[in-house]
Design an enzyme around this catalytic site. Sequence first.
Site, mmCIF file in Angstrom:
data_model
loop_
_atom_site.group_PDB
_atom_site.id
_atom_site.type_symbol
_atom_site.label_atom_id
_atom_site.label_comp_id
_atom_site.label_asym_id
_atom_site.label_seq_id
_atom_site.Cartn_x
_atom_site.Cartn_y
_atom_site.Cartn_z
ATOM 1 N N GLY B 40 0.881 -1.331 0.023
ATOM 2 C CA GLY B 40 -0.132 0.076 -0.111
ATOM 3 C C GLY B 40 0.912 1.288 0.043
ATOM 4 O O GLY B 40 1.861 1.037 0.553
ATOM 5 N N HIS B 266 -20.314 9.186 7.000
ATOM 6 C CA HIS B 266 -19.924 10.525 7.017
ATOM 7 C C HIS B 266 -21.257 11.512 6.651
ATOM 8 O O HIS B 266 -22.183 11.037 5.790
ATOM 9 C CB HIS B 266 -18.907 10.880 5.746
ATOM 10 N N ARG B 330 -18.921 13.309 13.424
ATOM 11 C CA ARG B 330 -19.658 12.960 12.327
ATOM 12 C C ARG B 330 -20.900 11.882 12.631
ATOM 13 O O ARG B 330 -21.870 12.233 11.859
ATOM 14 C CB ARG B 330 -18.598 12.069 11.479
ATOM 15 N N HIS B 401 -17.782 5.943 4.831
ATOM 16 C CA HIS B 401 -16.780 6.648 4.382
ATOM 17 C C HIS B 401 -15.357 6.181 5.046
ATOM 18 O O HIS B 401 -14.216 6.097 4.594
ATOM 19 C CB HIS B 401 -16.776 8.248 5.182
#
Lengths: 251, 642
Positions: B40, B266, B330, B401
């Site tokens: 990654g 989100h 959130r 999200h």
Amino acid sequence: MSDIDLNLQIWRQKKTDSPGSFQTYALDKISTEMSFLEMLDVLNEKLTKEGLDPVAFDHDCREGICGMCGTVVNGVAHGPEKEVTLCQLHMRNFQNGDTLVIEPFRSRAFPIRKDLLVDRSAFDRIIQSGGYVSVNTGGTPDGNAIPIPAPTAELAMDAAACIGCGACVASCPNGAAMLFTSAKVSQLCLLPQGQTERHQRALNMVETMDKEGFGNCSNERECEAVCPKSISIRNIARLNREYLKAVLSEG
Amino acid sequence: MELNSQIPSGALSEKWDNHKFNSKLVNPANRRKYKIIVVGTGLAGASASATLAEQGYQVQTFCIQDSPRRAHSIAAQGGINAAKCYQTDGDSVQRLFYDTIKGGDFRSREANVYRLAQVSNSIIDQCVAQGVPFAREYGGTMANRSFGGAQVSRTFYARGQTGQQLLLGAYSALSRQIHKGQVTMYNRREMMEVVLVDGRARGIVTRNIITGEIEKYTADMVLLATGGYGNAYFLSTNAMASNVTAAWRAHKKGAGFANPSFVQIHPTCIPVHGDYQSKLTLMSESLRNDGRVWVPKKVGDKRHPNDIPDADRDYYLEKKYPSFGNLVPRDVASRNAKEQCDLGKGVGSTQLAVYLDFADAIKRDGQETIMKKYGNLFQMYEKITDSSPLKEPMMIYPAVHYTMGGLWVDYNLMTTIPGLFALGECNFSDHGANRLGASALMQGLADGYFVISTSVANYLGTNSLRAVSTSDDAFNEAEKEVEGRINKLLKNSAGGPAGKVTVDEIHKEIGKLLWDNCGMARNKEGLESALAKLPAIKEKFWNKVYIPGDTKEINQSLERAGRVADFLEFAEIMVRDALAREESCGCHLREESQTEENEAKRDDENFSHVSVWEHKGDGAEPIMHKEQLVFENVTPSQRSYK
């Protein structure tokens, strides 16, 4: 919101060294609310269900920032809408009955891997040759130690907004990577942090750009016209100055 | 499965320094003898690769995209938190620590979160030195803005493209090391398996996406920085290629998976508009600095938003949470949007949206100021919806999200497999049950730039590892497993597509099941029914999925099929985890556990733990272990943002 019928002509090519050709596909009832890539998804689902090979294309974030997507649509990189990547292009830009000719970004330096999917690793190699400030992790001064005037930071940010999609190269009659290279050179030569290596950076990145097979700039301005992030060709002028100064001072 | 969190001794503020002093080191001349695999190249992976290479280790880095610059960190918009206190508004390491642990609803480890706050300032300095063009005040100092869950201004930003600029900074540092030959970069590789030798992670098996070749790589340790699993829901703000495969493969080899049900939804995303939709687009939380959230007071008020006078509007967040207003965390903002829509006050064609209105901010600050702050976000919104936020309110709705859950790691970021480490979103460590805005970038870079090198040296300095080769049995077996799985995926494809299903059809089915039952609000009945439905979907996938094309070529359907296969298995522990946690906390709202005001009600007596799942074999029920959370420095309280 409405639905449109489309006639698609898409470049199909199995591998880098195999011959390619345009294939025609009829695609009906496409919602104008769809994004261009969602339209290709619909086509691929249809091809899959018909037992045909879906069209390979690059894409990832689908919000215009990763720089992975991009094809030429009716002769224009990222399609007819200004300042968008292909994934942000929506089908409301097209009319019922339109023919869309879809082909990969073409450049000597971007070999086609399959269909619309190309290899842009030449861009990585340009950055690897000098698109950075040579600073190791740790031991850096406080972020506020060197004040940077807001307009300078903004100008650097304008250049830094490049997403490395390659539309500039695909649109340039010379296949030049000047807009891409100049964006990184500009960002770093505008900021105080980039001063130490500015000459060597310009020399190395231009040298790599040439070695990778990209062409020269002849001020056609095609790159600026298709750039989804509105990178200005003023950056190319800045790169030319940087390069000239570097040649004069470093030989 | 043994869960030793390895939290260092001493006072909270001294733990990290003590730990660094007590950790073993590797002599600079010896570092070149060690090979490290990093999977990654987002913020965590790119920064870790660059830092370890600078220190002299031999690094091999892998990414799934065509270039390491494209990892999904690039899409983060709003900013990165740090406790610089440049605004002299009362910020400190202690306050950033407290806000983060409170924001996470007291479901994260004190020591990890404190360390995160401690290194946050160095991240900003590092990025400035790399030439990241952060926003500046006219005097040339760094600008800040506010984010949810904080009453100080500590978020640094580069327009609405902070993630892009930080990632390009880390990518440039990585590129420098590639140029030097310290990092060998492998693009367009998908990690298919982690290879264990003597119980330690010693390599990986990848599929080359261009050629389809299965490749084997050895190393002394393996670092996973492979992001989150939000795409289990099919629709999310994640990039299309984001997946759980690397983490899931590690889990099946023995890595505990922590809090898989903790998924951040989100609040400010562009609403869903059709079943062809492939992904959802986030509108940065920073918009809530100036945007006001509202719905019509009256159910069924169909007037154009600009024609609805103030008196007929319900600014429900400002009303309900006067001290934080539109900047509540959130999870709170998302739940309240859902609540309004459930009451029938939702707007737009689907009635699954609320307004985010900039009219007052434009009146107050002028269009130019607002455009300077949010111009690119407004443009992005207009391109998608064909509506200008300058002229009418945005419509927004919550979307999947970020995933707070991930591979369980100790203080060193090591999983329960020795030699296998997890960084960034793919671990579980810092955000508890809810992540605050602008903290993901902070964590990714903290792990990569400033934490992992201590762990790497300590691991290599305390273990003697024998030489391994790709021709060892363990590597050959892993390769066979991977090939077997690919062949199994392709077994239905010989007879053509008739009567079969496509990969996307199954992905949408599992995604909807999870969204409906393991989304913003969860209850026992829904979760149990989801659990009961999972095996049939899995069976349909394996018996009916049709994948065109061959394995030894570019085959994007095959790539997606492999990822969906893993999401199908992963979904089970996600639902089981949500079912087992019979409390509400942060993102996880169990309808059975709410306060009188419909806020999440925690049950600290029974659930003040990290739930860690152990794989017991295909078809066997997974086992849950608990890491008890110990709070010595903060007192868990009912979160209040009123």
